[in-house]
Design a protein around this motif. Structure first.
Motif, PDB file in Angstrom:
ATOM      1  N   THR A 167       4.157   5.169  -6.002  1.00  0.00           N
ATOM      2  CA  THR A 167       4.002   3.785  -6.435  1.00  0.00           C
ATOM      3  C   THR A 167       3.633   2.921  -5.237  1.00  0.00           C
ATOM      4  O   THR A 167       4.248   3.032  -4.177  1.00  0.00           O
ATOM      5  CB  THR A 167       5.314   3.254  -7.052  1.00  0.00           C
ATOM      6  OG1 THR A 167       5.660   4.066  -8.175  1.00  0.00           O
ATOM      7  CG2 THR A 167       5.157   1.814  -7.503  1.00  0.00           C
ATOM      8  N   SER A 168       2.632   2.055  -5.398  1.00  0.00           N
ATOM      9  CA  SER A 168       2.234   1.183  -4.297  1.00  0.00           C
ATOM     10  C   SER A 168       1.418   0.005  -4.816  1.00  0.00           C
ATOM     11  O   SER A 168       0.664   0.133  -5.788  1.00  0.00           O
ATOM     12  CB  SER A 168       1.404   1.962  -3.269  1.00  0.00           C
ATOM     13  OG  SER A 168       1.056   1.135  -2.174  1.00  0.00           O
ATOM     14  N   GLN A 169       1.586  -1.143  -4.155  1.00  0.00           N
ATOM     15  CA  GLN A 169       0.745  -2.295  -4.450  1.00  0.00           C
ATOM     16  C   GLN A 169      -0.595  -2.198  -3.729  1.00  0.00           C
ATOM     17  O   GLN A 169      -1.555  -2.878  -4.082  1.00  0.00           O
ATOM     18  CB  GLN A 169       1.437  -3.589  -4.001  1.00  0.00           C
ATOM     19  CG  GLN A 169       2.728  -3.914  -4.710  1.00  0.00           C
ATOM     20  CD  GLN A 169       3.290  -5.241  -4.240  1.00  0.00           C
ATOM     21  OE1 GLN A 169       2.803  -6.310  -4.599  1.00  0.00           O
ATOM     22  NE2 GLN A 169       4.308  -5.173  -3.399  1.00  0.00           N
ATOM     23  N   PRO A 184       2.025  -4.009   1.296  1.00  0.00           N
ATOM     24  CA  PRO A 184       1.608  -5.096   0.401  1.00  0.00           C
ATOM     25  C   PRO A 184       0.259  -4.803  -0.251  1.00  0.00           C
ATOM     26  O   PRO A 184      -0.443  -3.857   0.129  1.00  0.00           O
ATOM     27  CB  PRO A 184       1.507  -6.286   1.363  1.00  0.00           C
ATOM     28  CG  PRO A 184       1.094  -5.670   2.660  1.00  0.00           C
ATOM     29  CD  PRO A 184       1.815  -4.342   2.717  1.00  0.00           C
ATOM     30  N   LYS A 185      -0.096  -5.613  -1.211  1.00  0.00           N
ATOM     31  CA  LYS A 185      -1.420  -5.469  -1.826  1.00  0.00           C
ATOM     32  C   LYS A 185      -2.491  -5.938  -0.834  1.00  0.00           C
ATOM     33  O   LYS A 185      -2.186  -6.565   0.185  1.00  0.00           O
ATOM     34  CB  LYS A 185      -1.497  -6.283  -3.113  1.00  0.00           C
ATOM     35  CG  LYS A 185      -1.247  -7.772  -2.955  1.00  0.00           C
ATOM     36  CD  LYS A 185      -1.290  -8.457  -4.309  1.00  0.00           C
ATOM     37  CE  LYS A 185      -1.036  -9.958  -4.155  1.00  0.00           C
ATOM     38  NZ  LYS A 185      -1.092 -10.655  -5.463  1.00  0.00           N
ATOM     39  N   GLU A 191       5.403   2.467  -0.889  1.00  0.00           N
ATOM     40  CA  GLU A 191       6.155   1.510  -1.699  1.00  0.00           C
ATOM     41  C   GLU A 191       6.329   0.170  -0.998  1.00  0.00           C
ATOM     42  O   GLU A 191       6.419  -0.871  -1.644  1.00  0.00           O
ATOM     43  CB  GLU A 191       7.520   2.088  -2.052  1.00  0.00           C
ATOM     44  CG  GLU A 191       7.455   3.218  -3.068  1.00  0.00           C
ATOM     45  CD  GLU A 191       8.787   3.907  -3.273  1.00  0.00           C
ATOM     46  OE1 GLU A 191       8.839   4.819  -4.114  1.00  0.00           O
ATOM     47  OE2 GLU A 191       9.773   3.543  -2.591  1.00  0.00           O
TER      48      GLU A 191
END
Length: 269
Positions: A178-180, A157-158, A154
């Motif tokens: 959930t993760s970028q 960063p992307k 979570e």
């Protein structure tokens, strides 16, 4: 002494709700008072905490220290867990538990927990990132590590790439994180983790991040798995100690208090 009090908070939290998010995974959500909101202001989700479980039939938590004179039968059982999330708007704190029956005081407590029950929780202030900056991550963990893995994902960063290898009881225990970041997860199934794990063998067949990239591996699992993988990265693959961390969250056949010295010494090797 004042400086120490700013770094550590201990408080009694009340259960708001509980749910089985998978057949072997319990999420307990606690109410957070306004006073507790201030205490949690600098606590990082994914960091370790200490939970205090009161003796059966007792609705009171005694936080112990060296000066305590509480009768032994009134003392809580203490275990180490992960602060899964803190929602300041909803005033909620969540902790996830692996459900394995009454085999362990924390699991037993979580399975029987109901709204209104209490739990003592101690946390350290920390604003440090769970993992250092890198381009490629390798996350390796068993069921006990899923909360910290979720928090890491979570917070990443992307534009970073993540390979995660996670061991759970079965297919129904897979969790949607959930993760970028660009994340790929391999799930390893093990119905009896206390009898051994194939996690280390699986990792040795995985293509590791290239030395040309800024890489980092995060390992959290049972003692034997962690010991094997620490040696694998350090001795066989020649990774620098700054490129990985490995922590034994438990040791098969022993309670947390019985194995704490061994686990600490293994990490220092």
């Amino acid at each position: 002494m004042e400086n120490y009090q700013k770094k550590v908070m201990r408080s009694v939290f009340t259960v708001k709700q509980k749910s089985f998010i998978t057949p072997h995974y319990i999420r307990v959500v606690f109410e957070v008072t306004n006073e507790q909101l201030d205490l949690l202001a600098n606590v990082k989700p994914g960091s370790n905490n200490k939970i205090y479980i009161s003796p059966k039939g007792m609705n009171l938590i005694y936080f112990t220290n060296k000066e305590s004179s509480v009768l032994p039968e009134l003392l809580p059982v203490m275990r180490t867990y992960t602060t899964r999330s803190i929602d300041f708007e909803k005033k909620e704190l969540s902790i996830d538990f692996v459900a394995h029956g009454d085999n362990g005081p924390a699991s037993a407590w979580a399975q029987k927990a109901e709204a209104g029950d209490i739990l003592g929780i101690a946390m350290k202030e920390s604003i440090r990132d769970l993992v250092p900056q890198a381009n490629e991550f390798l996350l390796i963990g068993d069921a006990t590590a899923l909360p910290v893995m979720g928090s890491i994902l979570e917070q990443l960063p992307k534009d970073v790439h993540v390979k995660a290898v996670l061991e759970v009881h079965g297919k129904k225990d897979r969790i949607n994180f959930t993760s970028q970041a660009n994340v790929s997860i391999d799930w390893v199934y093990n119905k009896h983790p206390e009898k051994g794990s194939e996690l280390a063998k699986f990792i040795k067949r995985v293509l590791l991040p290239d030395t040309k990239t800024k890489r980092f591996a995060f390992v959290a699992a049972e003692y034997s798995t962690v010991k094997t993988l620490r040696s694998y990265f350090k001795e066989e693959k020649g990774w620098d100690k700054s490129e990985f961390t490995a922590s034994a969250y438990w040791k098969a056949g022993k309670s947390e208090s019985e194995s704490v010295t061994e686990r600490r010494e293994e990490k220092q090797d």
